[in-house]
Design a protein around this motif. Sequence first.
Motif, PDB file in Angstrom:
ATOM      1  N   LEU A 189      -7.682  10.294   2.758  1.00  0.00           N
ATOM      2  CA  LEU A 189      -6.695   9.216   2.684  1.00  0.00           C
ATOM      3  C   LEU A 189      -6.957   8.425   1.415  1.00  0.00           C
ATOM      4  CD1 LEU A 189      -6.481   7.842   6.350  1.00  0.00           C
ATOM      5  CD2 LEU A 189      -4.784   9.170   5.118  1.00  0.00           C
ATOM      6  N   LEU A 190      -6.035   8.490   0.470  1.00  0.00           N
ATOM      7  CA  LEU A 190      -6.162   7.785  -0.799  1.00  0.00           C
ATOM      8  C   LEU A 190      -4.960   6.860  -0.952  1.00  0.00           C
ATOM      9  CD1 LEU A 190      -7.178  10.835  -2.991  1.00  0.00           C
ATOM     10  CD2 LEU A 190      -8.703   9.164  -1.927  1.00  0.00           C
ATOM     11  N   ILE A 191      -5.211   5.665  -1.530  1.00  0.00           N
ATOM     12  CA  ILE A 191      -4.117   4.671  -1.618  1.00  0.00           C
ATOM     13  C   ILE A 191      -4.003   4.115  -3.017  1.00  0.00           C
ATOM     14  CG2 ILE A 191      -4.454   3.955   0.780  1.00  0.00           C
ATOM     15  CD1 ILE A 191      -5.668   1.327  -0.446  1.00  0.00           C
ATOM     16  N   SER A 192      -2.823   3.616  -3.313  1.00  0.00           N
ATOM     17  CA  SER A 192      -2.589   2.726  -4.451  1.00  0.00           C
ATOM     18  C   SER A 192      -2.107   1.412  -3.853  1.00  0.00           C
ATOM     19  CB  SER A 192      -1.533   3.293  -5.396  1.00  0.00           C
ATOM     20  OG  SER A 192      -1.985   4.508  -5.966  1.00  0.00           O
ATOM     21  N   ALA A 193      -2.574   0.304  -4.409  1.00  0.00           N
ATOM     22  CA  ALA A 193      -2.269  -0.988  -3.796  1.00  0.00           C
ATOM     23  C   ALA A 193      -1.887  -2.012  -4.841  1.00  0.00           C
ATOM     24  CB  ALA A 193      -3.468  -1.495  -2.991  1.00  0.00           C
ATOM     25  N   GLY A 194      -1.040  -2.924  -4.440  1.00  0.00           N
ATOM     26  CA  GLY A 194      -0.669  -4.065  -5.280  1.00  0.00           C
ATOM     27  C   GLY A 194      -0.681  -5.323  -4.448  1.00  0.00           C
ATOM     28  N   THR A 195      -1.263  -6.386  -4.967  1.00  0.00           N
ATOM     29  CA  THR A 195      -1.323  -7.650  -4.213  1.00  0.00           C
ATOM     30  C   THR A 195      -0.689  -8.754  -5.032  1.00  0.00           C
ATOM     31  OG1 THR A 195      -3.510  -8.168  -5.113  1.00  0.00           O
ATOM     32  CG2 THR A 195      -3.440  -6.991  -3.004  1.00  0.00           C
ATOM     33  N   VAL A 196      -0.019  -9.653  -4.347  1.00  0.00           N
ATOM     34  CA  VAL A 196       0.582 -10.809  -4.987  1.00  0.00           C
ATOM     35  C   VAL A 196       0.456 -11.986  -4.024  1.00  0.00           C
ATOM     36  CG1 VAL A 196       2.878 -10.280  -4.105  1.00  0.00           C
ATOM     37  CG2 VAL A 196       2.656 -11.724  -6.124  1.00  0.00           C
ATOM     38  N   HIS A 197       0.198 -13.180  -4.575  1.00  0.00           N
ATOM     39  CA  HIS A 197       0.050 -14.337  -3.694  1.00  0.00           C
ATOM     40  C   HIS A 197       1.240 -15.285  -3.847  1.00  0.00           C
ATOM     41  CE1 HIS A 197      -1.183 -16.612  -7.272  1.00  0.00           C
ATOM     42  NE2 HIS A 197      -1.011 -17.707  -6.538  1.00  0.00           N
ATOM     43  N   PHE A 198       1.495 -16.012  -2.785  1.00  0.00           N
ATOM     44  CA  PHE A 198       2.608 -16.977  -2.739  1.00  0.00           C
ATOM     45  C   PHE A 198       2.064 -18.351  -3.107  1.00  0.00           C
ATOM     46  CE2 PHE A 198       4.704 -20.310  -0.178  1.00  0.00           C
ATOM     47  CZ  PHE A 198       5.966 -20.263  -0.760  1.00  0.00           C
ATOM     48  N   ASP A 199       2.619 -18.941  -4.158  1.00  0.00           N
ATOM     49  CA  ASP A 199       2.231 -20.284  -4.586  1.00  0.00           C
ATOM     50  C   ASP A 199       3.249 -21.281  -4.038  1.00  0.00           C
ATOM     51  OD1 ASP A 199       1.439 -22.579  -5.770  1.00  0.00           O
ATOM     52  OD2 ASP A 199       1.578 -21.877  -7.843  1.00  0.00           O
ATOM     53  N   ILE A 225       0.844  -1.200   0.000  1.00  0.00           N
ATOM     54  CA  ILE A 225       0.000   0.000   0.000  1.00  0.00           C
ATOM     55  C   ILE A 225       0.880   1.252   0.000  1.00  0.00           C
ATOM     56  CG2 ILE A 225      -1.743   1.303   1.297  1.00  0.00           C
ATOM     57  CD1 ILE A 225      -2.573  -1.440   2.502  1.00  0.00           C
ATOM     58  N   ASP A 226       0.496   2.246  -0.785  1.00  0.00           N
ATOM     59  CA  ASP A 226       1.192   3.539  -0.805  1.00  0.00           C
ATOM     60  C   ASP A 226       0.137   4.652  -0.712  1.00  0.00           C
ATOM     61  OD1 ASP A 226       3.833   5.069  -1.526  1.00  0.00           O
ATOM     62  OD2 ASP A 226       2.239   5.964  -2.755  1.00  0.00           O
ATOM     63  N   LEU A 227       0.331   5.609   0.229  1.00  0.00           N
ATOM     64  CA  LEU A 227      -0.585   6.754   0.366  1.00  0.00           C
ATOM     65  C   LEU A 227      -0.307   7.741  -0.770  1.00  0.00           C
ATOM     66  CD1 LEU A 227      -0.570   7.395   4.233  1.00  0.00           C
ATOM     67  CD2 LEU A 227      -2.239   6.151   2.883  1.00  0.00           C
ATOM     68  N   ASP A 228      -1.367   8.039  -1.573  1.00  0.00           N
ATOM     69  CA  ASP A 228      -1.173   8.827  -2.797  1.00  0.00           C
ATOM     70  C   ASP A 228      -0.882  10.302  -2.534  1.00  0.00           C
ATOM     71  OD1 ASP A 228      -1.520   6.620  -4.338  1.00  0.00           O
ATOM     72  OD2 ASP A 228      -3.674   6.927  -4.647  1.00  0.00           O
ATOM     73  N   ASN A 229      -1.492  10.894  -1.513  1.00  0.00           N
ATOM     74  CA  ASN A 229      -1.446  12.353  -1.358  1.00  0.00           C
ATOM     75  C   ASN A 229      -0.645  12.808  -0.144  1.00  0.00           C
ATOM     76  OD1 ASN A 229      -3.265  11.152   0.286  1.00  0.00           O
ATOM     77  ND2 ASN A 229      -4.778  12.802   0.260  1.00  0.00           N
ATOM     78  N   MET A 230       0.358  12.027   0.267  1.00  0.00           N
ATOM     79  CA  MET A 230       1.134  12.391   1.449  1.00  0.00           C
ATOM     80  C   MET A 230       1.946  13.670   1.217  1.00  0.00           C
ATOM     81  SD  MET A 230       0.837  10.995   4.322  1.00  0.00           S
ATOM     82  CE  MET A 230       2.341  11.618   5.036  1.00  0.00           C
ATOM     83  N   LYS A 231       2.465  13.832   0.003  1.00  0.00           N
ATOM     84  CA  LYS A 231       3.246  15.057  -0.253  1.00  0.00           C
ATOM     85  C   LYS A 231       2.355  16.299  -0.122  1.00  0.00           C
ATOM     86  CE  LYS A 231       6.497  17.062  -3.566  1.00  0.00           C
ATOM     87  NZ  LYS A 231       5.997  18.432  -3.381  1.00  0.00           N
TER      88      LYS A 231
END
Length: 560
Positions: free
Chosen positions: A522-532, A439-445
Amino acid sequence: MFRQFTRKGSIKIILPSVLAVVLFVAAVFGIILPSYQATLMDSKKAMIRELTQVAWEMLMAIEHQERKGELTRKEAQALAIEHIREMRYGTDRKDYFWINDMRPFMVMHPYRTDLEGLDVSGFTDPNGKHLFQAFVSIVEKQGQGYVDYLWQWKDDSSRIVPKLSYVKGFPAWGWIIGTGIYLEDVHMEIERLTRQLTVISAVIALLVSFLSVYITVRALRTEEKRRQAEAELEEYQGQLEQMIEGRTTELREANTRLHAEIIEREEAEAIIRRQNDFLHSVIESLPYPFYVVNVSDHTVVLSNTAAADQGKCQGEKCYTITHRGDKPCDPGQDECPVAEVVKTRKPTVLEHRHFDPEGEEEYVEVHGYPIFDDQGRVVQMIEYAMDISERKKLEEKLRHASITDEMTGLYNRRGFLELARNQLQLAGRNDNESVVLYIDLDNMKWINDNLGHEIGDQALIETATLLKNLFRESDIISRLGGDEFVVFMSTLSNGETERSVVKRFEDELKALNLQEGRKYQLLISAGTVHFDPNAPCSIEELLSKADTLMYEHKKRKKYA
């Protein structure tokens, strides 16, 4: 007169010898041989019982690997069958073990592979005995025991002989493992011993006859020498009286010297007592427990008042006092200082967890010093312990601080990587598909530039609180640095997907952003990945993939 003496002397000498031979033969064939036969059979039975126990413990060790998840049931059983099939003993290395189950089906037999996997419940020996049913019956009743029957001689299927086997059940897999002895071996050994004893008895009887004649002749000669010796003795008696007189004078002088030595020894003992009193005072003045332990049985044989106040009294076991246990320290928890000193023959310093008189656990630093006997063996150990509980608490605080983000209370990057690596290993062993959410907060700057860094810190804390409330305690939540957060989920709840996890978090953010009086969103960008688990990779690789997906999400939002 000489002949009369010869006849009487011969009878007196020969008769006890003859009686001794008769009693020896009677004892050998009436007592020793039957007793040996029983003892031999008992030892053979004990041998196969111990051998079966060794093989059974091997099964236990492999089954323990299965319970730990290191092996599947099928792999564990195949490994066990392989080891048991190769186990041999005996002079010709042809004695073996076999395995059947409780149905009974033959699981493994090194010489009767034709029976493996077959139902042997109807298998009988030449006398019609259902031997495998007998194995199952005795295991069901007693768990283990002996069964006699007829079976082929080792690997010779054409030779059927009596056999006595010991079997023991292995409940975890429903198996029965056993081995046996051939009674023909025992009978042959007894017959061999009987022949040897017969030959030995005959030889002894012959030797006694020769010795009787020899002793008779020697006795007559001895009588003549005795008369000569009496005459010489009278002559020596006069000389002896003169020697006694001279020796008496020497003893008086020796007595005077001995008296002086006794006085000197008493003075030395007084010095030793004073030294012991001084040593006792030094030991008693020590502010921490000090005691001496016998290495053979872990018994405390000497302790100072500080040790006695904590229950470390003479006669007590050291592990009972310090760990409240009924056996010495477990190397998996605390290394035993007694064992370490005996092994290295050098002083040792170990950290232990002890119990104080109130039952509270405390950390102590144990110092052990060996005491040697005259032959250089370690027989006792001097031990004293210093309370280091405060130091351990400080160390734990420092460690916790090293893996925790001070602002949010979440794990920092170091803490996350340390814990996530362990969880990833468990996921691989348990075949779990874990998920990493980046997760990354988009508008922190914008928040920092327009509202100030204090509000920016509040936004980070608010995000951390939301993550802690949203995810489970078993999930690992971390602030990697700046405005980046990551969550490691070892498993997903039933019906949940990677997308639903992100959606749930976004919904919570929307509800938070709709609250009145808020100065920022509070706005976010997110990336998910699963472990196989079928395509394992490192936690660093998972983070890199999730980070890439997060930035792709951020770009899509920017150009949308």
